[in-house]
Every structure is written in structure tokens, then in C-alpha cells.
Scaffold this active site. Structure first.
Site, PDB file in Angstrom:
ATOM      1  N   LYS A 234      42.111 -20.945 -23.395  1.00  0.00           N
ATOM      2  CA  LYS A 234      42.603 -22.130 -23.409  1.00  0.00           C
ATOM      3  C   LYS A 234      44.004 -21.777 -22.943  1.00  0.00           C
ATOM      4  O   LYS A 234      44.775 -22.676 -22.167  1.00  0.00           O
ATOM      5  CB  LYS A 234      42.573 -22.875 -24.510  1.00  0.00           C
ATOM      6  CG  LYS A 234      43.043 -24.427 -24.471  1.00  0.00           C
ATOM      7  CD  LYS A 234      42.616 -25.089 -25.606  1.00  0.00           C
ATOM      8  CE  LYS A 234      43.123 -26.753 -25.039  1.00  0.00           C
ATOM      9  NZ  LYS A 234      42.634 -27.614 -26.432  1.00  0.00           N
ATOM     10  N   GLU A 244      47.303 -31.738 -17.442  1.00  0.00           N
ATOM     11  CA  GLU A 244      45.877 -31.955 -17.108  1.00  0.00           C
ATOM     12  C   GLU A 244      45.929 -32.679 -15.635  1.00  0.00           C
ATOM     13  O   GLU A 244      45.141 -33.751 -15.724  1.00  0.00           O
ATOM     14  CB  GLU A 244      45.010 -32.618 -18.309  1.00  0.00           C
ATOM     15  CG  GLU A 244      43.704 -32.827 -17.799  1.00  0.00           C
ATOM     16  CD  GLU A 244      42.921 -33.372 -19.063  1.00  0.00           C
ATOM     17  OE1 GLU A 244      43.241 -32.910 -20.405  1.00  0.00           O
ATOM     18  OE2 GLU A 244      42.056 -34.239 -18.794  1.00  0.00           O
TER      19      GLU A 244
END
Lengths: 368, 368
Positions: A234, A244
């Protein structure tokens, strides 16, 4: 203070600052938790945010140890996803105001993902942003929500609709907290662990197929190794794409289908990880219909989820209802549903280039 | 479309992105408002947030012009600082959710500082951050709150306690909106204009002493020049120190005293600018007691405020009450009250190195 059996760390790089994740064990038990977070508290004011389930287990010793060096206040919230809302955030604000705390305060989230998300959002929005530290006490939050800076709460009409990107000063993951975690929640956390394997690394999938029995039996060293690998996956993605706009979206594999399940069933009835597990099965099924996965590979996805005692069948939801709920998902772009699908095991893509009738077929198979 | 009488711009540089401030006139009247903001709207979804006072003046034409190109929804909030709270933010969230809007949405704040601050915070927190545009319709918001990215709401126990730093995509300041502004609000805006002169540029103070009569008589070209100067002062400061860790704090000159007035009197009874005006007098008085300003210079501060028809006497507040309210201010550091004082006219400093009894003397002089 006893030496922990293992003590490992990694660094997450973000636009605002880099921060460490420390993975250890028995910090809560041997009193070292306060010592490990203290160097990351810059002011004198600390607000610990926790919930009614975690507080009796870890709060007292932690609070006392911190109180020797800081002005400590505590905000204990009710436990559960249904409390991940504005009322709880307001309770945190009230605690901060009642204590006359200011921009120097550090908030510490002691609990699972719900506590971490809410504490992070309160930190992001109190006085336009103060420091916070994460002490995730569930597997789900250790591998997922405590890394990467997504914070927020639910809106009555949708999950995680209100929030901010806000990075912690450090994360302390104490594996021994998993010993007090209900088995169902351990499994829910394993859904996210399995997710990393499916989207990023088929060799990790193989590792999990071998090691899931040990993890289910609470072998802390094996769990610690899995947590470290997941945090590293991650962290690598977050360093590439913090907000994102691209590759980070792949971490939502199974989540669009999963959000439909959670919203339809009411938050808290299906655990997030359980909904993601069933959602990953649906995403794999659609990937199979696209010709990217074989039937055997879909079966392998189901099998690894079963090893973690996770559901592989979503509840019955009518196709129209599911499509409507999908339309509310954050990943919708220009009104088109975009999904994360598997090109192969260990390789995911975000796409709106799929046949809508195939999506309907997958939903229809689970509609009754 | 008529050509505006003047059309000037400047650019604000921030960490996330640069954005323009366009200063013009008659954009609302001649219908060009929509044309000027449209290039800065990246998606197809627009939510206009305004209030019950501004809506009848400018909303209809603006909304219709935008609706030719975008899916437009409107959220009309009640007017006033007392509505700068979580309930209003929730109304904005509800409007966004009801419209099924997503990350592509652009929020447009059409109104004064309260609308701008709330719309900005809703934009900062909806789906962890979406775009927004400011169309400030008050002098105060044109020179102050629409520049620099501070957004937020009040907490029952303190002003602007909840919020975020979030930068707009552009700011459109239409001077002709000042024609419909109540005289009292024009004066309140001039308090912030005068503030820039006092903290940054004594030559601008001189300019104001000459030009305030024309500004009070609504000479839009002179007002436009003042707005441009103020935005440039603020843009320079924000470029140096976006998150207010240093020089940006100087913009709060008069505000710590002013917050005491606003909090004590209840939000909305004293306008923000009026409280800042009286607060700047108190800060100047303390600066005089420190030996930095002469009595004549304090008189000059009062005089320029009087030219703008602003109050130079705070309401009666007991010393202990004032000190307690100051303790809640965001500018308190490690429990010590820090104040912005004037080393000379046109030069401010942030300091906690003042004699507490001198502060008490200033407060006592206004306590009955």
C-alpha cells in the site's frame, strides 16, 4: 520493559511528510505503547479517541503512561460502523474544545478502522488540521485504513462520502491486539490481505494459501509478516498516487460490489471485509466473463477466501437496486460505472470498457 | 455582452495549484458571470451555494446561463454568521447526494465570506475533496476570505474552529455587486482593507486616507483598485506561508481582540469587520503602551477607521472574560497568548513577548 519478539518498520512517503509504520507485539501488554508513540507527539496536548470495546482492554495503562508527560484527555465513542457519522465527529470536537486544546494537539486513534477514519478526519478538520497518530487494533485497520491517509465518515446516503486526505505522524501496529479480536473480524481483515495478493502479486497469493491456516491460528509472527507485506504494497501505491487519481484506485478491488452489499444491508450488518470478500468474487466472476480469468482461477479466488472463513456469496440484491447503488459510488466518472477487474491473478485494471450485459449477468446470478 | 469597464487579474500561487482572481464589474448584470467561470469548471456537474439575500439578486440569470452547459443544482442557505455551522454544511452534502453528484462536481460559492467559507469546507470534505469557485459579493470576502484557501465553520464554543485549507479554482470579484451591499457591510469590508495598510504598507494607508471618501461613495474603479491591491498583498503572503506557520499569521491583526468581541456578543451581532476594527484599535493601543506607536499614530489608526464609518470602541467586556475568551483563540501557542502588534504603522509582528499587565490595562480600559 520486555523486549518485543519482533519489531519491524517501514516508511510511507507522502506529499506532506514521510511517516513510519512500526509493527511489533506486546506493546500494549508490556507498557511500551506510550514510549513508542511519545517521540511523535510534538506538543503537550493529547486526545486519545477510542471506543467502548477497545477502552477496557488497552486504554487505562496507555493513558496513565502518557499522562506522565502530556496533558491527556480521552474521548470514548460507541463501537460500530453505524456510529461513523457526524455525531461522533462532533463528540471529538467537543472534547477538544472542552479541554481548551489548540493547534498543538495530537489526536491518537486507538481502535479499528472506524476509530482511525473518524479520528483522522477530526484531526484534518480541527483548526484546519492538527497532528494524529494511529494505533490500529484490528487486522483490517493494520493492513488497510491506517496506511495512506484516507479519513472520513459516512453520509446517510453513502459510505465514506465525507472526509479528507490527511496523513498520520506514525502508525503503531501491535500484533498482540489481534488476540482479543473476534474471529469474524480477523477474517474480515484477511479479506484485504487477500486483496493485495489478487491485485498485485500472485506469489503472495501462493504464500497466503500456505500460511492462512497459521494466521487463522493467531501465529503473530506470520501475521506480522503479512501486515508488513500489505503495508509495503500500500505504501508503494500511495507514494505513486496519494490522491487516487490513478493506480491507487486499484486498492478498491471488490469495493464497488462490496459497497452495494454494505449499503443495501445497512452499515454494520455485513462487516466491511466480508462485503469486500463477496465483492471480490463478483469482480472475479465478471473478469471471467470478460475472458481474463479461467473458471479454475475464479475457483482459486473463492478457495483462498474460504481458507480465511470469508463469505463468497453476496446477499440477494435485485439487479436494478445494485446498479442504482453503484451509481452512488465515488468511483463513478462522468456517470459511467468504472470497475476494478482482474486481467490475471495478481494484476488488476480500472476500466469502464466492459459489456454492461455481463455486469448485469453477474448481478443477476446473485439477485435471488 | 457588454464589455466591462475594467477587467483585471492576478494569480495566487499555492502548493496545490495556482489560480486566478479576476476583478471586473457588471458581470452579474450583463450576464457574463457564467462565461467567465465556465472555463474553470472541469466536469459537468455544478452546485451553486448561495443564501436567501444574494439569491434574489444574482442567482436566476447565473443559473440559467450555466444550465446551458452543465447539470446545475442550487443550495440556498439562510443568511448570517449564525448559520455558519454544521447544519448548513449538512445541507450542502445533502444537495450533492440528492443530485447523485460525484468527484467531478464543482461547487460555486455565490455570496459573502460565510457562504465562501462553508462552500469551501464542503468542497474540501465532500468525497475527500472536489473543486470549487468563489464569486464573492461582499467587499470583505473580495479582499479577504476568498483569497488564500481558509475554509470552515464555527463551533458553538469558538469561531472557525472546524475547517480546512482548500484552494479554489478561480475567484471572480464583480465590483458592481457592492452596489447592493448594505452600507454597514461595505464598512465592515473596509476594516480588512485598512488592516493591510496597517500591517504591510504605510503608503497604502496614505492612499486610503485620500480615497476612502470615494470608496464610501461607491466609486467602483477606486474600489476595484483597492481590492486588487489587497488581493496582491494577501497572495504574496499566502505564497510564502500557505498553512500559517509564520508570516501569514500577521493577517490576523486585530482578530484576537475581534474574536473576543464576536464571541462575547454572539456571532452576527457585531459584523466581523466591525469587531476587527475595534480589535485593531486595541492592538494599536497595546502597541502604544509597548512604546512602538506614538499617541498620534494611534489617533491616525482611529481616524482612518472613522473615515470608513467603523467602530473604534469595543463593547464593555470584563477583563477576566476577555482573557478567558482569548485562551480559546487558535493563535494560542503552548498556552501563551500571542498577539499581532504594530512595531510601526505598516509593520506588524506576532509576539508573546509583551507585558501581561499592559494587555490587562488595554482590556480594563474597555471593560465598562
Amino acid at each position: 520493559m520486555a523486549t518485543p519478539l519482533f519489531f519491524e518498520g517501514l516508511t510511507v512517503q507522502t506529499q506532506s511528510h514521510d511517516y513510519p509504520i512500526i509493527i511489533t507485539e506486546d506493546a500494549a501488554k508490556n507498557g511500551s505503547m506510550a514510549q513508542q508513540v511519545a517521540p511523535y507527539i510534538t506538543g503537550r496536548q493529547v486526545l486519545i479517541v477510542t471506543n467502548e470495546t477497545v477502552a477496557p482492554l488497552y486504554l487505562s495503562a496507555f493513558e496513565q503512561a502518557l499522562a506522565a508527560h502530556f496533558t491527556v484527555r480521552v474521548c470514548v465513542l460507541p463501537d460500530g460502523e453505524q456510529y461513523k457519522n457526524q455525531d461522533s465527529i462532533n463528540q471529538i470536537y467537543d472534547a477538544l474544545m472542552d479541554a481548551h486544546f489548540n493547534r498543538d494537539v495530537t489526536l491518537i486513534a486507538l481502535g479499528g478502522g472506524v476509530i482511525g477514519d473518524m479520528t483522522g478526519f477530526a484531526a484534518a478538520s480541527f483548526m484546519r488540521g492538527v497532528n494524529f497518530i494511529q494505533i490500529p487494533t484490528t487486522l483490517l485497520s493494520q493492513v488497510d485504513s491506517s496506511v495512506g491517509g484516507k479519513t472520513g465518515i459516512n453520509h446517510a446516503q453513502g459510505k465514506n462520502m465525507i472526509g479528507a486526505f490527511w496523513q498520520p505522524q506514525m502508525v503503531l501496529a501491535d500484533m498482540s491486539t489481534l488476540k482479543t479480536l473476534p474471529a469474524r473480524e480477523l477474517s474480515a481483515g484477511l479479506a484485504e490481505v487477500i486483496k493485495y495478493a489478487l491485485i498485485m502479486d500472485v506469489s503472495f497469493l501462493q504464500w497466503l494459501e500456505s500460511n492462512l491456516p497459521a494466521m487463522m491460528a493467531l501465529d503473530l509472527a506470520v501475521l506480522g509478516e503479512a501486515v508488513k507485506r500489505c503495508c509495503q504494497y500500500k505504501a508503494d501505491i500511495v507514494a505513486q498516487d496519494e490522491r487516487e487519481s490513478g493506480v491507487r484506485a486499484l486498492l478498491n478491488f471488490g469495493h464497488t460490489f462490496g459497497h452495494v452489499i454494505e449499503t443495501h444491508q445497512g452499515y454494520g450488518n455485513w462487516l466491511h471485509g466480508e462485503a469486500v470478500a463477496a465483492g471480490m468474487v463478483q469482480a472475479a466472476e465478471l473478469s471471467q466473463k470478460m475472458g481474463w480469468l479461467s473458471n479454475e482461477e475464479v475457483a482459486r479466488v473463492k478457495h483462498v477466501l474460504t481458507l480465511a472463513n470469508l463469505p463468497i456469496h453476496p446477499p440477494a440484491i435485485a439487479v436494478d437496486t445494485a446498479l442504482d447503488l453503484m451509481g452512488h459510488d465515488k468511483k463513478v466518472k462522468h456517470g459511467q460505472i468504472r470497475l476494478i477487474l482482474l486481467k490475471s491473478l495478481g494484476e488488476a485494471i480500472l476500466t469502464n470498457d466492459f459489456d454492461a450485459t455481463l455486469l448485469t449477468d453477474v448481478l443477476a446470478a446473485h439477485s435471488t
